[in-house]
Write a protein that holds these residues in place. Structure first.
Motif, PDB file in Angstrom:
ATOM      1  N   GLN A 146     -28.068  16.861   1.847  1.00  0.00           N
ATOM      2  CA  GLN A 146     -27.380  16.172   2.941  1.00  0.00           C
ATOM      3  C   GLN A 146     -27.237  14.666   2.682  1.00  0.00           C
ATOM      4  N   HIS A 147     -28.008  14.149   1.748  1.00  0.00           N
ATOM      5  CA  HIS A 147     -27.938  12.713   1.444  1.00  0.00           C
ATOM      6  C   HIS A 147     -27.699  12.492  -0.046  1.00  0.00           C
ATOM      7  N   GLU A 203     -27.398   7.616   2.904  1.00  0.00           N
ATOM      8  CA  GLU A 203     -26.042   7.996   3.296  1.00  0.00           C
ATOM      9  C   GLU A 203     -25.844   9.504   3.238  1.00  0.00           C
ATOM     10  N   LYS A 204     -25.287  10.037   4.296  1.00  0.00           N
ATOM     11  CA  LYS A 204     -25.057  11.479   4.348  1.00  0.00           C
ATOM     12  C   LYS A 204     -23.866  11.852   3.471  1.00  0.00           C
TER      13      LYS A 204
END
Lengths: 59, 715
Positions: free
Chosen positions: B11-12, B472-473
């Motif tokens: 996710q990041h 950050e995603k």
């Protein structure tokens, strides 16, 4: 002599094959890109860097 | 549980690795620039060599080039690739562990280089000086990087591989090919080796590597960064995606052929030189296509050039790319090369590219990245703008001074009067004439460093005021990639096929490489020659290894070109046979000092002895460093049996008796030279054991070896 042998060596076939290979590949890419390729598709994919969370310069 | 963890991870983006590479870029960048300034000062005044063997120009210069290319530019490339690849693929890097191994492995390689090069462990092949254990480490770390990168591509969520990724693919594949083929060497010690190639083969393979190290380490990855960061910074898409496709394929195919332009007017066969010239001139088109594409990305937003320091850096970088890629093919034309080669014009050309194109692109990228990664604004745009102008002034001062120095010296070398004699017969007068310009160059370098220090302060303040590194995603893809996408056709389909695309990229660079190199490597299959040059004696080999250790090739060539003024100054043009057993070849690429191909027997032993002790005692005005340690250190006779054995196994025609008794044969020859020196007044009881004697033995045989019967023909 080694130098004379090398100086005389031209191997035109290999150079010609290499060049023609490059030329026709280049021609193929050029023609496909300019004539066949979908302009809308390029307009879309060139936005890839601009569609994430980061935004660059502000006007 | 582990699945959930994996999903959380994806996710990041992994920006810690990016930040690590960024700070490493800055750290090594400052070191590379300062070492470069030291080298510039050493050429301005010999005293800056400090009479310290590990700080002489011959050892500092490879340290500077390796630090600038592999430490500064290398870390910057990795930072940019790790940052942009994740975002273009809409996925986290494949493996955090591999990212860490890559980062720390690369830093370890840099530290190894920073230790071994000043100590004199060098292969003397430009930009490939590092010895065999480090070469192996480079290969392993590069494989780790490649796995991490290609698996990220494989896992990507974005269907289309954006053009920047193509340039990264070409970089990874080609650098691997270049490094492996140019580094094939036989170890003769823990940190010494001889390349399997010799003489002309070594020259051609080295410059196939050397030229393409510039092409595929300092150009293609930076073009990838350009295609990502200029659109990002300007917030506008690249000018023409169609042009980027043509740019990519034409550039990677043509670049690989151009290596022989580094060997124009030498003993390299004319057909190979012509091949290098033709393909170098052809490079104008794709290079300028890429430059135009980069600059025109700013269309409709030219005002950013006035207001945004990041855009200033990036667009100026691309402008320098255009200038360098205009000048490169120009210098590849034989007539222009005859003036510019071996002079500081080449140094100017190289630094226009590295300081302007690579350096400014890196600075622009860092100014863009740091505020983004640390979720804050840049501390001071004014300081960034100040950095830009100081840096630009530094580059221009550097570039123009070396341009003037190179052309001045080149014209002095070729000046012939009505009587057909050289107007400037003493080489040293062509050096002292341009020393003032070396001081000007040092000023340019100083300004560039001041600009970098301003940037460091600016970034430090930026990070200090930040909330820390952002997590950050991963963003949703523009067009999601599905496993069974078959509806695309032509190049569009190819752009989604990682493996096929990579294979085609490999073929594009392999065609030029094969056609250029295979005939040279298989020369023995069709060349029957009756006579070969007599190989160097064991003591001369020991002296040659000292010559390599001291980096003499950084200032002295051993290749008299087929040019009237070269022949008038140095003697008969060099032939292929004369260097046919040279491992590595010592043709050189710069003449800060005179060519040494025929220096043998030109001066007595005592002249060389005094010259090494203090060059100014024999040549007034010389800028060569003193080499007092050669008068004290003992020659390594012990390793000569092994070295001669390896050379014989590589095809050098040594008699078995010479291999078995290499050390004794060397000691006997050393005693003869030492006795002569003592007779001429040198007061040293153990002179025959000293390195200076071995070096004199080698220098006195340059250009003096007779042709002998080729015993291989009798087998």
């Amino acid at each position: 002599m080694k130098k004379e042998a090398l100086s005389a060596f031209t191997n035109p076939d290999m150079i010609l094959i290499g060049f023609l290979l490059f030329f026709f590949c280049f021609l193929g890419v050029l023609l496909w890109t300019v004539i066949v390729a979908d302009k809308n598709y390029f307009s879309k994919v060139k936005m890839i860097p601009l569609t994430d969370n980061d935004k660059g310069a502000k006007k | 549980m582990s699945l959930q963890m994996d999903e959380l991870k994806t996710q990041h983006y992994d920006d810690k690795t990016v930040v690590h590479f960024l700070w490493a870029t800055l750290f090594w960048g400052v070191i590379a620039f300062v070492v470069g300034l030291l080298a510039a000062l050493q050429l301005s005044y010999w005293g800056f060599n400090l009479n310290l063997e590990w700080l002489t120009f011959g050892r500092v210069r490879p340290l500077h080039t390796n630090a600038a290319i592999f430490a500064f530019a290398g870390n910057a490339i990795f930072a940019g690739i790790y940052h942009s690849t994740q975002r273009l693929c809409r996925v986290r890097m494949f493996s955090d562990a591999l990212s860490k191994i890559h980062f720390w492995g690369w830093q370890l390689i840099i530290v190894s280089a920073a230790i071994t090069l000043p100590l004199g462990f060098s292969q003397s092949k430009e930009y490939a000086e590092l010895e065999w254990p480090i070469d192996i480490a480079i290969t392993l770390v590069w494989v780790v990087f490649a796995i991490n990168f290609f698996m990220t591509l494989k896992n990507r969520k974005e269907k289309h591989m954006y053009v920047a990724l193509w340039f990264y693919i070409a970089t990874i594949i080609t650098v691997a090919v270049l490094h492996i083929f140019n580094s094939i060497e036989i170890p003769v010690g823990y940190l010494n080796s001889y390349p399997v190639y010799a003489g002309i083969q070594d020259a051609l393979v080295q410059w196939w590597y050397g030229h393409n190290a510039v092409a595929f380490f300092l150009t293609t990855p930076f073009l990838g960064l350009m295609y990502y960061y200029i659109p990002k910074a300007a917030n506008r898409p690249v000018y023409s995606y169609k042009l980027s496709i043509i740019h990519f394929w034409a550039l990677i195919f043509i670049y690989i052929w151009a290596g022989p332009h580094h060997l124009l007017n030498t003993a390299l066969p004319d057909w190979a030189q012509t091949l290098g010239v033709v393909f170098s001139v052809m490079l104008w088109a794709p290079s300028w296509g890429g430059m135009i594409n980069g600059i025109l990305t700013l269309r409709g937003a030219w005002d950013l050039l006035r207001t945004d320091p990041i855009i200033k850096f990036l667009i100026t970088a691309v402008t320098f790319y255009g200038m360098s890629t205009f000048e490169g093919p120009l210098l590849s034309i034989k007539a222009v090369s005859s003036l510019g080669h071996y002079t500081d014009w080449i140094v100017a050309h190289v630094h226009g590219g590295t300081l302007g194109w690579n350096g400014f692109l890196v600075f622009g990228m860092i100014y863009y990245l740091v505020p983004k990664l640390y979720q804050t604004d840049l501390y001071s745009k004014k300081l960034a703008t100040l950095h830009f102008w100081i840096g630009l002034a530094g580059i221009l001062i550097y570039y123009l001074s070396m341009w003037a120095a190179g052309i001045t010296q080149g014209l002095m070398w070729r000046a012939i009067n009505e009587a057909g004699q050289l107007v400037y017969p003493d080489f040293v007068e062509t050096v002292t004439a341009i020393v003032p310009l070396y001081w000007v160059r040092a000023l340019g370098g100083t300004l560039y460093i001041i600009g970098t220090i301003i940037m460091l302060y600016n970034l430090r303040q930026t990070v200090k005021a930040s909330k820390g590194l952002r997590e950050e995603k991963v963003t949703a893809p523009l067009t999601e990639r599905k496993k069974n996408d078959h509806e695309d056709k032509g190049h569009r389909k190819l752009e989604g096929m990682m493996v096929t695309f990579s294979i085609l990229s490999f073929i594009a660079i392999a065609v030029g490489s094969a056609i250029e190199i295979i005939p040279i490597l298989t020369v023995n299959d069709y060349a029957k020659y009756e006579k070969v040059i007599e190989p160097f004696s064991p003591l001369e080999i020991a002296g040659r290894d000292i010559y390599i250790r001291e980096g003499c090739y950084t200032c002295h060539s051993q290749m008299i070109r087929k040019l009237d003024f070269d022949v008038l100054r140095f003697g008969k043009a060099s032939t292929i046979e004369e260097s046919m057993y040279d491992r590595p070849f010592q043709w050189g690429s710069k003449r800060t000092g005179p060519d040494l191909a025929r220096v043998g027997k030109k001066y007595p032993h005592l002249w060389h002895y005094k010259h090494m002790e203090n060059p100014r005692s024999t040549v007034a005005g010389s800028i060569m460093p003193n080499y007092p340690w050669l008068l004290d250190k003992k020659t390594d006779f012990y390793s000569l049996r092994r070295k001669i054995y390896v050379l014989k196994s590589l095809g050098v025609p040594y008699a078995d008796e010479v291999v078995k008794n290499a050390d004794k044969v060397a000691e006997e020859q050393a005693k003869i030279i030492a006795d002569e020196l003592r007779a001429q007044g040198v007061n040293d009881d153990k002179l025959e054991q000293k390195e200076v004697v071995a070096l004199i033995a080698y220098l006195q045989e340059l250009g003096q070896k007779p042709l002998i019967r080729n015993i291989n023909l009798e087998k």
